[in-house]
Design a protein around this motif. Structure first.
Motif, PDB file in Angstrom:
ATOM      1  N   MET A   1      14.189   6.605  27.886  1.00 28.28           N
ATOM      2  CA  MET A   1      13.033   7.341  27.416  1.00 28.28           C
ATOM      3  C   MET A   1      13.188   7.719  25.947  1.00 28.28           C
ATOM      4  SD  MET A   1      10.375   7.948  28.835  1.00 28.28           S
ATOM      5  CE  MET A   1       8.876   8.783  28.715  1.00 28.28           C
ATOM      6  N   LEU A   2      14.405   8.027  25.568  1.00 26.48           N
ATOM      7  CA  LEU A   2      14.664   8.402  24.182  1.00 26.48           C
ATOM      8  C   LEU A   2      14.431   7.229  23.228  1.00 26.48           C
ATOM      9  CD1 LEU A   2      15.530  11.042  22.877  1.00 26.48           C
ATOM     10  CD2 LEU A   2      17.861  10.206  22.914  1.00 26.48           C
ATOM     11  N   LEU A   3      14.767   6.030  23.679  1.00 25.03           N
ATOM     12  CA  LEU A   3      14.570   4.838  22.859  1.00 25.03           C
ATOM     13  C   LEU A   3      13.085   4.545  22.648  1.00 25.03           C
ATOM     14  CD1 LEU A   3      16.174   2.657  21.406  1.00 25.03           C
ATOM     15  CD2 LEU A   3      16.014   1.271  23.460  1.00 25.03           C
ATOM     16  N   VAL A   4      12.280   4.753  23.678  1.00 23.25           N
ATOM     17  CA  VAL A   4      10.834   4.560  23.554  1.00 23.25           C
ATOM     18  C   VAL A   4      10.263   5.566  22.561  1.00 23.25           C
ATOM     19  CG1 VAL A   4       8.640   4.697  24.807  1.00 23.25           C
ATOM     20  CG2 VAL A   4      10.617   3.609  25.864  1.00 23.25           C
ATOM     21  N   TYR A   5      10.721   6.793  22.634  1.00 18.74           N
ATOM     22  CA  TYR A   5      10.299   7.833  21.698  1.00 18.74           C
ATOM     23  C   TYR A   5      10.650   7.434  20.264  1.00 18.74           C
ATOM     24  CZ  TYR A   5       9.940  12.547  19.710  1.00 18.74           C
ATOM     25  OH  TYR A   5       9.611  13.631  18.947  1.00 18.74           O
ATOM     26  N   TRP A   6      11.868   6.913  20.074  1.00 14.62           N
ATOM     27  CA  TRP A   6      12.308   6.500  18.740  1.00 14.62           C
ATOM     28  C   TRP A   6      11.455   5.358  18.212  1.00 14.62           C
ATOM     29  CZ3 TRP A   6      14.143   2.168  16.284  1.00 14.62           C
ATOM     30  CH2 TRP A   6      14.752   2.377  15.056  1.00 14.62           C
ATOM     31  N   PHE A   7      11.187   4.347  19.051  1.00 14.74           N
ATOM     32  CA  PHE A   7      10.379   3.206  18.624  1.00 14.74           C
ATOM     33  C   PHE A   7       8.951   3.624  18.259  1.00 14.74           C
ATOM     34  CE2 PHE A   7      13.471   0.210  20.587  1.00 14.74           C
ATOM     35  CZ  PHE A   7      13.638  -0.586  19.469  1.00 14.74           C
ATOM     36  N   ARG A   8       8.384   4.542  19.000  1.00 12.26           N
ATOM     37  CA  ARG A   8       7.031   5.021  18.665  1.00 12.26           C
ATOM     38  C   ARG A   8       7.023   5.722  17.309  1.00 12.26           C
ATOM     39  NH1 ARG A   8       5.047   7.510  24.409  1.00 12.26           N
ATOM     40  NH2 ARG A   8       4.720   5.510  25.451  1.00 12.26           N
ATOM     41  N   ARG A   9       7.994   6.584  17.087  1.00  9.80           N
ATOM     42  CA  ARG A   9       8.071   7.292  15.803  1.00  9.80           C
ATOM     43  C   ARG A   9       8.301   6.316  14.657  1.00  9.80           C
ATOM     44  NH1 ARG A   9       5.834  12.220  16.348  1.00  9.80           N
ATOM     45  NH2 ARG A   9       6.499  13.039  18.326  1.00  9.80           N
ATOM     46  N   CYS A  10       9.214   5.382  14.855  1.00  8.20           N
ATOM     47  CA  CYS A  10       9.531   4.413  13.817  1.00  8.20           C
ATOM     48  C   CYS A  10       8.314   3.548  13.505  1.00  8.20           C
ATOM     49  CB  CYS A  10      10.711   3.548  14.252  1.00  8.20           C
ATOM     50  SG  CYS A  10      11.317   2.454  12.971  1.00  8.20           S
ATOM     51  N   GLY A  11       7.603   3.122  14.508  1.00  6.08           N
ATOM     52  CA  GLY A  11       6.425   2.292  14.311  1.00  6.08           C
ATOM     53  C   GLY A  11       5.318   3.003  13.553  1.00  6.08           C
ATOM     54  N   ARG A  12       5.100   4.261  13.886  1.00 10.98           N
ATOM     55  CA  ARG A  12       4.057   5.025  13.192  1.00 10.98           C
ATOM     56  C   ARG A  12       4.382   5.191  11.712  1.00 10.98           C
ATOM     57  NH1 ARG A  12       3.627   9.583  17.832  1.00 10.98           N
ATOM     58  NH2 ARG A  12       2.459   8.319  19.327  1.00 10.98           N
ATOM     59  N   VAL A  13       5.600   5.576  11.423  1.00 11.05           N
ATOM     60  CA  VAL A  13       5.991   5.773  10.025  1.00 11.05           C
ATOM     61  C   VAL A  13       5.995   4.445   9.277  1.00 11.05           C
ATOM     62  CG1 VAL A  13       7.851   6.542   8.500  1.00 11.05           C
ATOM     63  CG2 VAL A  13       7.294   7.854  10.543  1.00 11.05           C
ATOM     64  N   LEU A  14       6.448   3.378   9.922  1.00 13.96           N
ATOM     65  CA  LEU A  14       6.478   2.062   9.291  1.00 13.96           C
ATOM     66  C   LEU A  14       5.083   1.612   8.892  1.00 13.96           C
ATOM     67  CD1 LEU A  14       8.354  -0.381   8.613  1.00 13.96           C
ATOM     68  CD2 LEU A  14       7.617  -1.337  10.789  1.00 13.96           C
ATOM     69  N   VAL A  15       4.125   1.795   9.763  1.00 15.33           N
ATOM     70  CA  VAL A  15       2.745   1.386   9.455  1.00 15.33           C
ATOM     71  C   VAL A  15       2.177   2.212   8.305  1.00 15.33           C
ATOM     72  CG1 VAL A  15       0.395   1.393  10.362  1.00 15.33           C
ATOM     73  CG2 VAL A  15       2.254   0.455  11.727  1.00 15.33           C
ATOM     74  N   ILE A  16       2.374   3.509   8.342  1.00 14.31           N
ATOM     75  CA  ILE A  16       1.819   4.375   7.293  1.00 14.31           C
ATOM     76  C   ILE A  16       2.437   4.064   5.936  1.00 14.31           C
ATOM     77  CG2 ILE A  16       1.704   6.772   6.488  1.00 14.31           C
ATOM     78  CD1 ILE A  16       1.462   7.561   9.483  1.00 14.31           C
ATOM     79  N   VAL A  17       3.760   3.980   5.883  1.00 16.43           N
ATOM     80  CA  VAL A  17       4.436   3.719   4.609  1.00 16.43           C
ATOM     81  C   VAL A  17       4.127   2.314   4.103  1.00 16.43           C
ATOM     82  CG1 VAL A  17       6.689   3.544   3.484  1.00 16.43           C
ATOM     83  CG2 VAL A  17       6.236   5.397   5.069  1.00 16.43           C
ATOM     84  N   ALA A  18       4.061   1.335   5.000  1.00 17.93           N
ATOM     85  CA  ALA A  18       3.755  -0.033   4.587  1.00 17.93           C
ATOM     86  C   ALA A  18       2.356  -0.130   4.004  1.00 17.93           C
ATOM     87  CB  ALA A  18       3.907  -0.989   5.764  1.00 17.93           C
ATOM     88  N   LEU A  19       1.396   0.542   4.593  1.00 19.06           N
ATOM     89  CA  LEU A  19       0.029   0.505   4.049  1.00 19.06           C
ATOM     90  C   LEU A  19      -0.049   1.173   2.676  1.00 19.06           C
ATOM     91  CD1 LEU A  19      -2.095   1.217   7.240  1.00 19.06           C
ATOM     92  CD2 LEU A  19      -1.857  -0.940   5.995  1.00 19.06           C
ATOM     93  N   ILE A  20       0.651   2.274   2.512  1.00 20.14           N
ATOM     94  CA  ILE A  20       0.664   2.950   1.212  1.00 20.14           C
ATOM     95  C   ILE A  20       1.322   2.073   0.156  1.00 20.14           C
ATOM     96  CG2 ILE A  20       1.607   4.910  -0.061  1.00 20.14           C
ATOM     97  CD1 ILE A  20       1.191   6.560   2.529  1.00 20.14           C
ATOM     98  N   LEU A  21       2.481   1.501   0.490  1.00 21.09           N
ATOM     99  CA  LEU A  21       3.164   0.631  -0.476  1.00 21.09           C
ATOM    100  C   LEU A  21       2.348  -0.623  -0.788  1.00 21.09           C
ATOM    101  CD1 LEU A  21       6.882   0.818   0.676  1.00 21.09           C
ATOM    102  CD2 LEU A  21       5.865   1.809  -1.362  1.00 21.09           C
ATOM    103  N   ALA A  22       1.671  -1.177   0.205  1.00 20.71           N
ATOM    104  CA  ALA A  22       0.834  -2.356  -0.025  1.00 20.71           C
ATOM    105  C   ALA A  22      -0.333  -2.024  -0.952  1.00 20.71           C
ATOM    106  CB  ALA A  22       0.320  -2.909   1.300  1.00 20.71           C
ATOM    107  N   ALA A  23      -0.924  -0.862  -0.757  1.00 17.17           N
ATOM    108  CA  ALA A  23      -2.029  -0.458  -1.624  1.00 17.17           C
ATOM    109  C   ALA A  23      -1.558  -0.250  -3.065  1.00 17.17           C
ATOM    110  CB  ALA A  23      -2.676   0.819  -1.088  1.00 17.17           C
ATOM    111  N   VAL A  24      -0.414   0.390  -3.223  1.00 16.71           N
ATOM    112  CA  VAL A  24       0.127   0.614  -4.566  1.00 16.71           C
ATOM    113  C   VAL A  24       0.472  -0.712  -5.227  1.00 16.71           C
ATOM    114  CG1 VAL A  24       2.109   1.549  -5.825  1.00 16.71           C
ATOM    115  CG2 VAL A  24       0.951   2.944  -4.117  1.00 16.71           C
ATOM    116  N   GLN A  25       1.087  -1.603  -4.485  1.00 18.29           N
ATOM    117  CA  GLN A  25       1.459  -2.897  -5.053  1.00 18.29           C
ATOM    118  C   GLN A  25       0.221  -3.735  -5.388  1.00 18.29           C
ATOM    119  OE1 GLN A  25       3.640  -5.889  -2.685  1.00 18.29           O
ATOM    120  NE2 GLN A  25       5.294  -5.559  -4.187  1.00 18.29           N
ATOM    121  N   TRP A  26      -0.796  -3.661  -4.556  1.00 18.74           N
ATOM    122  CA  TRP A  26      -2.035  -4.406  -4.828  1.00 18.74           C
ATOM    123  C   TRP A  26      -2.732  -3.860  -6.068  1.00 18.74           C
ATOM    124  CZ3 TRP A  26      -7.315  -3.000  -4.407  1.00 18.74           C
ATOM    125  CH2 TRP A  26      -8.195  -4.062  -4.556  1.00 18.74           C
ATOM    126  N   LEU A  27      -2.749  -2.540  -6.223  1.00 14.49           N
ATOM    127  CA  LEU A  27      -3.369  -1.947  -7.410  1.00 14.49           C
ATOM    128  C   LEU A  27      -2.572  -2.254  -8.671  1.00 14.49           C
ATOM    129  CD1 LEU A  27      -4.430   1.540  -6.026  1.00 14.49           C
ATOM    130  CD2 LEU A  27      -5.943  -0.337  -6.692  1.00 14.49           C
TER     131      LEU A  27
END
Length: 68
Positions: free
Chosen positions: A1-27
């Motif tokens: 259960m702890l691993l599922v919790y970790w993967f959910r947290r990691c996935g959420r942060v990865l998506v948010i940070v990746a979108l921000i970095l992609a937008a900055v790099q595109w601009l």
């Protein structure tokens, strides 16, 4: 259960940070190098998910209770 919790947290942060970095790099460059974006967004995602999971485990918050 702890691993599922970790993967959910990691996935959420990865998506948010990746979108921000992609937008900055595109601009800045007019194009997005997705390998670079995912590489640089993986470190904060792994660190924040690990710290968040450790905090939730030690404090007992945010994790579903198991009946052992």
């Amino acid at each position: 259960m702890l691993l599922v919790y970790w993967f959910r947290r990691c996935g959420r942060v990865l998506v948010i940070v990746a979108l921000i970095l992609a937008a900055v790099q595109w601009l800045r460059d007019g194009a997005v190098d997705w390998v670079e974006v995912l590489f640089w967004s993986a470190l904060p995602a792994v660190l924040s998910a690990s710290i968040n999971t450790w905090w939730a485990r030690t404090r007992g918050c945010g994790l579903p209770r198991r009946d052992d």
